[in-house]
Design an enzyme around this catalytic site. Structure first.
Site, PDB file in Angstrom:
ATOM      1  N   GLU A  81      39.499  53.665  37.306  1.00 52.46           N
ATOM      2  CA  GLU A  81      40.097  53.257  36.037  1.00 52.46           C
ATOM      3  C   GLU A  81      39.063  53.423  34.932  1.00 52.46           C
ATOM      4  O   GLU A  81      39.201  52.852  33.862  1.00 52.46           O
ATOM      5  CB  GLU A  81      40.650  51.831  36.111  1.00 52.46           C
ATOM      6  CG  GLU A  81      39.662  50.787  36.566  1.00 52.46           C
ATOM      7  CD  GLU A  81      40.278  49.407  36.576  1.00 52.46           C
ATOM      8  OE1 GLU A  81      40.714  48.952  35.520  1.00 52.46           O
ATOM      9  OE2 GLU A  81      40.302  48.782  37.654  1.00 52.46           O
ATOM     10  N   CYS A 113      42.547  48.181  39.745  1.00 48.74           N
ATOM     11  CA  CYS A 113      41.697  48.133  40.950  1.00 48.74           C
ATOM     12  C   CYS A 113      42.441  48.509  42.225  1.00 48.74           C
ATOM     13  O   CYS A 113      41.839  48.594  43.291  1.00 48.74           O
ATOM     14  CB  CYS A 113      41.118  46.736  41.128  1.00 48.74           C
ATOM     15  SG  CYS A 113      40.110  46.223  39.749  1.00 48.74           S
ATOM     16  N   HIS A 235      40.223  41.824  47.434  1.00 46.68           N
ATOM     17  CA  HIS A 235      39.645  42.389  46.207  1.00 46.68           C
ATOM     18  C   HIS A 235      38.768  41.304  45.565  1.00 46.68           C
ATOM     19  O   HIS A 235      39.188  40.151  45.453  1.00 46.68           O
ATOM     20  CB  HIS A 235      40.767  42.830  45.256  1.00 46.68           C
ATOM     21  CG  HIS A 235      40.274  43.135  43.877  1.00 46.68           C
ATOM     22  ND1 HIS A 235      39.254  44.014  43.645  1.00 46.68           N
ATOM     23  CD2 HIS A 235      40.640  42.645  42.667  1.00 46.68           C
ATOM     24  CE1 HIS A 235      39.013  44.065  42.345  1.00 46.68           C
ATOM     25  NE2 HIS A 235      39.849  43.246  41.730  1.00 46.68           N
TER      26      HIS A 235
HETATM   27  P1  HMG Z   1      35.799  31.209  32.292  1.00 44.60           P
HETATM   28  O1  HMG Z   1      37.163  30.825  31.901  1.00 44.60           O
HETATM   29  O2  HMG Z   1      34.754  31.329  31.246  1.00 44.60           O
HETATM   30  O3  HMG Z   1      35.223  30.279  33.432  1.00 44.60           O
HETATM   31  O4  HMG Z   1      35.804  32.587  33.069  1.00 44.60           O
HETATM   32  P2  HMG Z   1      35.762  28.851  33.936  1.00 44.60           P
HETATM   33  O5  HMG Z   1      35.569  27.855  32.870  1.00 44.60           O
HETATM   34  O6  HMG Z   1      37.130  29.007  34.566  1.00 44.60           O
HETATM   35  O7  HMG Z   1      34.679  28.592  35.069  1.00 44.60           O
HETATM   36  C1  HMG Z   1      34.667  29.400  36.211  1.00 44.60           C
HETATM   37  C2  HMG Z   1      34.417  28.498  37.417  1.00 44.60           C
HETATM   38  O8  HMG Z   1      33.070  28.014  37.316  1.00 44.60           O
HETATM   39  C3  HMG Z   1      35.309  27.269  37.506  1.00 44.60           C
HETATM   40  O9  HMG Z   1      35.593  27.049  38.852  1.00 44.60           O
HETATM   41  C4  HMG Z   1      34.406  26.148  36.964  1.00 44.60           C
HETATM   42  O10 HMG Z   1      34.762  24.861  37.444  1.00 44.60           O
HETATM   43  C5  HMG Z   1      33.073  26.603  37.513  1.00 44.60           C
HETATM   44  P3  HMG Z   1      37.121  27.012  39.386  1.00 44.60           P
HETATM   45  O11 HMG Z   1      37.771  25.897  38.653  1.00 44.60           O
HETATM   46  O12 HMG Z   1      37.721  28.329  39.003  1.00 44.60           O
HETATM   47  O13 HMG Z   1      36.994  26.832  40.844  1.00 44.60           O
HETATM   48  N1  HMG Z   1      31.882  26.071  36.820  1.00 44.60           N
HETATM   49  C6  HMG Z   1      30.777  25.670  37.462  1.00 44.60           C
HETATM   50  N2  HMG Z   1      30.472  25.618  38.779  1.00 44.60           N
HETATM   51  C7  HMG Z   1      29.220  25.180  39.108  1.00 44.60           C
HETATM   52  N3  HMG Z   1      28.289  24.793  38.194  1.00 44.60           N
HETATM   53  C8  HMG Z   1      28.568  24.819  36.870  1.00 44.60           C
HETATM   54  C9  HMG Z   1      29.856  25.273  36.449  1.00 44.60           C
HETATM   55  N4  HMG Z   1      30.456  25.465  35.252  1.00 44.60           N
HETATM   56  C10 HMG Z   1      31.699  25.945  35.488  1.00 44.60           C
HETATM   57  N5  HMG Z   1      27.640  24.443  35.990  1.00 44.60           N
HETATM   58  C11 HMG Z   1      37.355  34.073  34.197  1.00 44.60           C
HETATM   59  C12 HMG Z   1      36.505  32.811  34.309  1.00 44.60           C
HETATM   60  C13 HMG Z   1      37.851  34.471  35.575  1.00 44.60           C
HETATM   61  C14 HMG Z   1      38.558  33.759  33.296  1.00 44.60           C
HETATM   62  C15 HMG Z   1      36.499  35.192  33.572  1.00 44.60           C
HETATM   63  O14 HMG Z   1      35.398  35.477  34.390  1.00 44.60           O
HETATM   64  C16 HMG Z   1      37.274  36.463  33.317  1.00 44.60           C
HETATM   65  O15 HMG Z   1      38.020  36.608  32.357  1.00 44.60           O
HETATM   66  N6  HMG Z   1      37.072  37.485  34.204  1.00 44.60           N
HETATM   67  C17 HMG Z   1      37.747  38.775  34.100  1.00 44.60           C
HETATM   68  C18 HMG Z   1      39.131  38.754  34.713  1.00 44.60           C
HETATM   69  C19 HMG Z   1      39.098  38.573  36.205  1.00 44.60           C
HETATM   70  O16 HMG Z   1      38.103  38.855  36.862  1.00 44.60           O
HETATM   71  N7  HMG Z   1      40.254  38.167  36.782  1.00 44.60           N
HETATM   72  C20 HMG Z   1      40.367  38.015  38.212  1.00 44.60           C
HETATM   73  C21 HMG Z   1      41.801  38.265  38.702  1.00 44.60           C
HETATM   74  S1  HMG Z   1      42.461  39.816  38.068  1.00 44.60           S
HETATM   75  C22 HMG Z   1      41.695  41.036  39.035  1.00 44.60           C
HETATM   76  O17 HMG Z   1      41.102  40.753  40.028  1.00 44.60           O
HETATM   77  C23 HMG Z   1      41.799  42.451  38.559  1.00 44.60           C
HETATM   78  C24 HMG Z   1      40.553  43.033  37.915  1.00 44.60           C
HETATM   79  O18 HMG Z   1      39.611  43.358  38.924  1.00 44.60           O
HETATM   80  C25 HMG Z   1      40.927  44.257  37.081  1.00 44.60           C
HETATM   81  C26 HMG Z   1      41.657  45.397  37.758  1.00 44.60           C
HETATM   82  O19 HMG Z   1      42.572  45.238  38.546  1.00 44.60           O
HETATM   83  O20 HMG Z   1      41.340  46.533  37.376  1.00 44.60           O
HETATM   84  C27 HMG Z   1      39.889  42.063  36.973  1.00 44.60           C
END
Ligand code: HMG
Length: 386
Positions: A81, A113, A235
């Site tokens: 991609e 992906c 994934h």
């Molecule tokens: P965010 O919203 O900034 O993070 O980003 P958050 O506030 O949700 O925190 C993440 C986790 O860290 C949480 O845990 C927090 O509690 C924890 P959870 O509740 O999820 O279990 N946390 C801590 N843990 C330990 N010590 C600390 C601490 N602080 C917080 N101090 C988000 C998260 C995934 C939204 C962001 O990374 C993002 O936008 N990523 C890109 C999109 C993505 O990867 N999506 C995944 C599913 S889609 C997919 O897989 C397809 C993709 O590969 C693309 C394709 O297909 O081509 C992306």
């Protein structure tokens, strides 16, 4: 006579630089724990100036071509991609760099992906029709989000090549497949953008829904019971996502112990934690990590969940072949990961901006692999042996 068909060789590559998520957290004033434990990522691979999806793909596949020769490879399917051209398949450059035969077909596949799994399924079909042929499937991507966005910590880069054949040496793929497609905007990249648009939290929700939907379709279509699948690879946009997926699936499938199902994923995460998201290659990086690091026996079943935003998902399985470990080059990707040069925050940001350049340019010689992008001259990408 019916043959088992599947993966007979597997090899991966990554870039020459990396950026640590501890450095990112420090620069942002965020707790490193959010990245190290919260999303389960330690580092992200960053491309050198002369590295792109073509040089990564060729670097990943070169050991396979060296081992198996070119004669039987009549198809190369490159899943990405991170397209470098709206028309021409990136795999044609890879075909030339690898010295493949002119009597071969080359095509590029796209669906976020997921497309490496579509490539694998196409390969299985081609080999079923012509068991003397082999198909080279390569997944190659550079995951980029906007600077200062929530996705930034989940960037990464890498390529993984698989050779698909009859009587495979590593894993025979079983026919049952569970499928799921739904038109959603969780993550996408319009033609005028170099970084993805993403609704992060929504993307996690859709991914988890796709896990159970694809798995249920797999079971309805004659797939194996959850308890007879020894290990699973999901994934991994970030490694914690795989843990969330297993937690959801294990509960859904009535597993005896959800916690032990989740902890069984550890060996699939070793490479991804250091690579970052490698998009199309990610789930197969998890498979490679499992093959290298787990003690598994012949005949054990491995489940694979492939997800691509947008969204398409597939759940399928394969069984390990006697002696599979002799074919996986243990330590080869780790050596590349260890050889990367660490870059600091300022350099990381400069490179992120520089990667958006357009028009003609010459590159700096930085890559550690056997192939490099020399530059873009009169709108033509010029590759050479390093
Ligand atoms: P965010 O919203 O900034 O993070 O980003 P958050 O506030 O949700 O925190 C993440 C986790 O860290 C949480 O845990 C927090 O509690 C924890 P959870 O509740 O999820 O279990 N946390 C801590 N843990 C330990 N010590 C600390 C601490 N602080 C917080 N101090 C988000 C998260 C995934 C939204 C962001 O990374 C993002 O936008 N990523 C890109 C999109 C993505 O990867 N999506 C995944 C599913 S889609 C997919 O897989 C397809 C993709 O590969 C693309 C394709 O297909 O081509 C992306």
């Amino acid at each position: 006579m019916t043959h088992a068909i599947g993966i007979t060789d597997i090899s991966a590559a990554t870039t020459s630089l990396f950026f640590s998520l501890t450095s990112l957290a420090e620069a942002q004033g965020t707790s490193p724990g959010k990245y190290l434990r919260g999303i389960g990522q330690h580092e992200m691979s960053v491309p050198g100036d002369d590295e792109d999806i073509v040089t990564l793909a060729a670097r990943a596949a070169a050991p396979i071509v060296e081992r198996h020769g070119t004669k039987e490879i009549r198809t190369l399917v490159l899943a990405t991609e991170t397209g470098i051209d709206q028309s021409k398949a990136a795999g044609i450059y890879v075909h030339e760099l690898l010295g493949l035969e002119h009597n071969a077909r080359v095509v590029e596949l796209k669906e976020a992906c997921y497309s490496a799994t579509a490539a694998l399924q196409f390969a299985l079909g081609i080999v079923a029709r012509n068991p003397d042929e082999k198909v080279l499937v390569i997944a190659s991507d550079i995951a980029r989000y906007e600077l200062d966005s929530s996705g930034e910590a989940t960037q990464g880069a890498g390529a993984l090549a698989m050779l698909v054949s009859a009587d495979p040496a590593i894993m025979a793929i079983e026919p049952a497949s569970g499928l799921f497609t739904e038109n959603v905007h969780d993550f996408w990249r319009p033609n005028d953008r170099t970084t993805a648009l993403v609704d992060g939290r929504f993307s996690v929700t859709v991914y988890l829904r796709a896990v159970t939907e694809a798995y249920d379709d797999y079971v309805r279509g004659g797939g194996a019971e959850f308890s007879s699948i020894a290990r699973m690879c999901f994934h991994q946009p970030f490694t914690k996502m795989a843990a969330k997926a297993m937690q959801t699936l294990a509960k859904h499938a009535g597993a005896q112990s959800v916690a032990s199902a989740v902890s069984s994923l550890e060996e699939t995460m070793i490479h991804n934690r250091r690579l970052g998201n490698t998009y199309t290659a990610s789930v197969y990086m998890g498979l490679l990590s499992l093959l290298e690091n787990a003690e598994l026996g012949a005949g054990e079943r491995i489940g694979i969940f492939s997800y691509g935003s947008g969204a398409v998902a597939e759940f399928f399985a394969g069984t390990l072949v006697e002696g599979y470990r002799e074919h996986v080059r243990p330590g080869a990707l780790t050596a590349q990961l260890d050889a990367r040069r660490e870059i600091a925050y300022e350099e990381y940001r400069e490179r992120h901006i520089r990667a958006d350049r357009t028009g003609d340019y010459e590159t700096r010689a930085e890559g550690k692999g056997p192939f490099r992008l020399a530059g873009v001259r009169e709108s033509i990408r010029v590759y050479e042996k390093a």
